[in-house]
Write a protein that holds these residues in place. Sequence first.
Motif, PDB file in Angstrom:
ATOM      1  N   MET A 172      38.554  20.595  39.448  1.00 11.59           N
ATOM      2  CA  MET A 172      37.241  21.200  39.674  1.00 11.59           C
ATOM      3  C   MET A 172      36.192  20.097  39.780  1.00 11.59           C
ATOM      4  SD  MET A 172      35.262  23.990  37.274  1.00 11.59           S
ATOM      5  CE  MET A 172      36.627  25.118  37.457  1.00 11.59           C
ATOM      6  N   VAL A 173      35.395  20.153  40.846  1.00 15.22           N
ATOM      7  CA  VAL A 173      34.377  19.132  41.084  1.00 15.22           C
ATOM      8  C   VAL A 173      33.003  19.789  41.123  1.00 15.22           C
ATOM      9  CG1 VAL A 173      33.543  17.320  42.634  1.00 15.22           C
ATOM     10  CG2 VAL A 173      36.011  17.744  42.425  1.00 15.22           C
ATOM     11  N   PHE A 174      32.084  19.265  40.319  1.00 16.80           N
ATOM     12  CA  PHE A 174      30.692  19.711  40.326  1.00 16.80           C
ATOM     13  C   PHE A 174      29.855  18.677  41.074  1.00 16.80           C
ATOM     14  CE2 PHE A 174      32.490  21.873  36.690  1.00 16.80           C
ATOM     15  CZ  PHE A 174      31.916  23.139  36.745  1.00 16.80           C
ATOM     16  N   LEU A 175      28.843  19.162  41.801  1.00 12.00           N
ATOM     17  CA  LEU A 175      27.956  18.278  42.563  1.00 12.00           C
ATOM     18  C   LEU A 175      26.556  18.298  41.971  1.00 12.00           C
ATOM     19  CD1 LEU A 175      29.019  19.248  46.208  1.00 12.00           C
ATOM     20  CD2 LEU A 175      29.920  17.413  44.760  1.00 12.00           C
ATOM     21  N   PHE A 176      26.050  17.115  41.645  1.00  9.85           N
ATOM     22  CA  PHE A 176      24.704  16.948  41.092  1.00  9.85           C
ATOM     23  C   PHE A 176      24.017  15.886  41.930  1.00  9.85           C
ATOM     24  CE2 PHE A 176      21.598  14.760  38.509  1.00  9.85           C
ATOM     25  CZ  PHE A 176      21.003  15.746  37.735  1.00  9.85           C
ATOM     26  N   THR A 177      23.027  16.295  42.758  1.00 13.07           N
ATOM     27  CA  THR A 177      22.394  15.343  43.668  1.00 13.07           C
ATOM     28  C   THR A 177      20.912  15.661  43.856  1.00 13.07           C
ATOM     29  OG1 THR A 177      22.588  16.506  45.804  1.00 13.07           O
ATOM     30  CG2 THR A 177      24.569  15.424  44.983  1.00 13.07           C
ATOM     31  N   ASP A 178      20.237  14.755  44.543  1.00  9.27           N
ATOM     32  CA  ASP A 178      18.864  15.011  44.997  1.00  9.27           C
ATOM     33  C   ASP A 178      18.843  15.187  46.516  1.00  9.27           C
ATOM     34  OD1 ASP A 178      19.359  12.387  45.767  1.00  9.27           O
ATOM     35  OD2 ASP A 178      17.455  11.585  45.034  1.00  9.27           O
ATOM     36  N   PHE A 179      19.985  15.579  47.100  1.00  2.83           N
ATOM     37  CA  PHE A 179      20.112  15.662  48.553  1.00  2.83           C
ATOM     38  C   PHE A 179      19.319  16.815  49.160  1.00  2.83           C
ATOM     39  CE2 PHE A 179      24.673  13.713  48.508  1.00  2.83           C
ATOM     40  CZ  PHE A 179      24.128  12.479  48.208  1.00  2.83           C
ATOM     41  N   GLY A 180      19.106  17.881  48.394  1.00  4.34           N
ATOM     42  CA  GLY A 180      18.529  19.094  48.958  1.00  4.34           C
ATOM     43  C   GLY A 180      19.630  19.956  49.556  1.00  4.34           C
ATOM     44  N   ALA A 197      37.397  13.212  44.072  1.00  2.00           N
ATOM     45  CA  ALA A 197      38.537  14.052  44.447  1.00  2.00           C
ATOM     46  C   ALA A 197      39.840  13.523  43.846  1.00  2.00           C
ATOM     47  CB  ALA A 197      38.635  14.120  45.968  1.00  2.00           C
ATOM     48  N   MET A 198      40.016  12.219  43.896  1.00  7.64           N
ATOM     49  CA  MET A 198      41.217  11.625  43.309  1.00  7.64           C
ATOM     50  C   MET A 198      41.310  11.924  41.824  1.00  7.64           C
ATOM     51  SD  MET A 198      41.170   7.856  45.105  1.00  7.64           S
ATOM     52  CE  MET A 198      40.755   7.656  46.838  1.00  7.64           C
ATOM     53  N   LEU A 199      40.206  11.770  41.125  1.00  7.64           N
ATOM     54  CA  LEU A 199      40.214  12.026  39.685  1.00  7.64           C
ATOM     55  C   LEU A 199      40.445  13.502  39.383  1.00  7.64           C
ATOM     56  CD1 LEU A 199      37.271   9.709  38.541  1.00  7.64           C
ATOM     57  CD2 LEU A 199      39.729   9.330  38.242  1.00  7.64           C
ATOM     58  N   ALA A 200      39.900  14.378  40.223  1.00  3.08           N
ATOM     59  CA  ALA A 200      40.112  15.813  40.036  1.00  3.08           C
ATOM     60  C   ALA A 200      41.591  16.165  40.185  1.00  3.08           C
ATOM     61  CB  ALA A 200      39.268  16.608  41.037  1.00  3.08           C
ATOM     62  N   ARG A 201      42.304  15.404  41.019  1.00  4.56           N
ATOM     63  CA  ARG A 201      43.744  15.610  41.195  1.00  4.56           C
ATOM     64  C   ARG A 201      44.556  14.912  40.114  1.00  4.56           C
ATOM     65  NH1 ARG A 201      43.361  13.220  46.409  1.00  4.56           N
ATOM     66  NH2 ARG A 201      45.175  12.023  45.759  1.00  4.56           N
ATOM     67  N   GLY A 202      43.886  14.186  39.218  1.00  2.88           N
ATOM     68  CA  GLY A 202      44.596  13.479  38.162  1.00  2.88           C
ATOM     69  C   GLY A 202      45.057  12.097  38.548  1.00  2.88           C
ATOM     70  N   ASN A 203      44.561  11.567  39.660  1.00  2.00           N
ATOM     71  CA  ASN A 203      44.961  10.248  40.148  1.00  2.00           C
ATOM     72  C   ASN A 203      43.976   9.188  39.662  1.00  2.00           C
ATOM     73  OD1 ASN A 203      45.619   7.951  41.577  1.00  2.00           O
ATOM     74  ND2 ASN A 203      45.494   8.888  43.606  1.00  2.00           N
ATOM     75  N   ARG A 204      44.386   8.399  38.692  1.00  4.82           N
ATOM     76  CA  ARG A 204      43.541   7.303  38.192  1.00  4.82           C
ATOM     77  C   ARG A 204      43.973   5.952  38.746  1.00  4.82           C
ATOM     78  NH1 ARG A 204      41.987   7.691  31.867  1.00  4.82           N
ATOM     79  NH2 ARG A 204      40.941   5.807  32.582  1.00  4.82           N
ATOM     80  N   LYS A 205      45.074   5.909  39.477  1.00  3.91           N
ATOM     81  CA  LYS A 205      45.611   4.641  39.967  1.00  3.91           C
ATOM     82  C   LYS A 205      44.938   4.183  41.248  1.00  3.91           C
ATOM     83  CE  LYS A 205      49.960   2.323  41.113  1.00  3.91           C
ATOM     84  NZ  LYS A 205      51.444   2.468  41.229  1.00  3.91           N
ATOM     85  N   THR A 206      44.847   5.065  42.225  1.00  2.00           N
ATOM     86  CA  THR A 206      44.309   4.675  43.532  1.00  2.00           C
ATOM     87  C   THR A 206      42.870   4.160  43.478  1.00  2.00           C
ATOM     88  OG1 THR A 206      45.763   6.284  44.596  1.00  2.00           O
ATOM     89  CG2 THR A 206      43.929   5.445  45.907  1.00  2.00           C
ATOM     90  N   PRO A 207      41.970   4.773  42.664  1.00  2.00           N
ATOM     91  CA  PRO A 207      40.583   4.256  42.629  1.00  2.00           C
ATOM     92  C   PRO A 207      40.421   2.857  42.031  1.00  2.00           C
ATOM     93  CG  PRO A 207      40.688   6.505  41.809  1.00  2.00           C
ATOM     94  CD  PRO A 207      42.105   6.030  41.921  1.00  2.00           C
ATOM     95  N   LYS A 208      41.540   2.275  41.531  1.00  2.00           N
ATOM     96  CA  LYS A 208      41.513   0.920  40.956  1.00  2.00           C
ATOM     97  C   LYS A 208      40.443   0.823  39.860  1.00  2.00           C
ATOM     98  CE  LYS A 208      43.101  -1.236  45.260  1.00  2.00           C
ATOM     99  NZ  LYS A 208      42.805  -2.235  46.320  1.00  2.00           N
ATOM    100  N   LEU A 209      40.600   1.666  38.859  1.00  2.00           N
ATOM    101  CA  LEU A 209      39.643   1.710  37.755  1.00  2.00           C
ATOM    102  C   LEU A 209      39.904   0.575  36.767  1.00  2.00           C
ATOM    103  CD1 LEU A 209      39.701   5.552  37.063  1.00  2.00           C
ATOM    104  CD2 LEU A 209      38.259   4.277  38.667  1.00  2.00           C
TER     105      LEU A 209
END
Length: 238
Positions: free
Chosen positions: A1-9, A132-144
């Motif tokens: 689940m991904v929540f969006l918090f922005t000032d984009f309008g 999106a990667m983190l929401a899928r449980g992928n912590r490897k690809t983002p090179k954290l």
Amino acid sequence: MVFLFTDFGIGGLYVGQVKAVLQQYAPKEAVIDLLHDAPRFNVKAGAHLLAALAARLPKGSVTLAVVDPGVGGPRKPVAVLADGRWFVGPDNGLISVAAARAKKCEAVSIGWQPKELSASFHGRDLFAPVAAMLARGNRKTPKLKKAALAVSFGADDLGEIIYVDHFGSLVTGLRAGAVPQDRKLVINGRGIPHARVFSEVRQGEVFWYENSLGLVELAANAASAQQVLGLKPGSRLG
């Protein structure tokens, strides 16, 4: 689940593009608009607003947070795991209040970059894929990689207006639990009394109360407190 918090309008070009990328990278994840009218360019106000919202987000969720006037500059991308909730965005202080108030927190730098990265739209090209990667449980690809936040506003409250809602009510960065109910807030020399709910004051009367986020909010019964008081995000409380 991904929540969006922005000032984009919500009505512009940008939110839809971010959602398209999230659909591409995590098609099975729900995407929920948390807020798209955060005060524009006001990172500190956004940080306190995000922190107030954070406690009501489900654990295991990811929030893509972007109020980023320094996009394309030296600020770095960051991800923070605070009390079991991920936050992804610029390391400009936006995520720092939520991080500082968390009982358990891990901040990590993001080493991954897309093949194409717009200088002015990291929300779409960098933060959305990582969220999106983190929401899928992928912590490897983002090179954290574990790293301290470069910019932090700390855990203290903010005695400013941080948001104006649809009704013209003025949300502050003060947590109501720390403000005695018998205290009048002084705004431009005017004392604002406390009331529990709108119906306890006369129509048009201005008061302060504890809103649903646990913050001090200046409101008026069936009227706009913003119009009455002439305040806006960034206005200091007396």
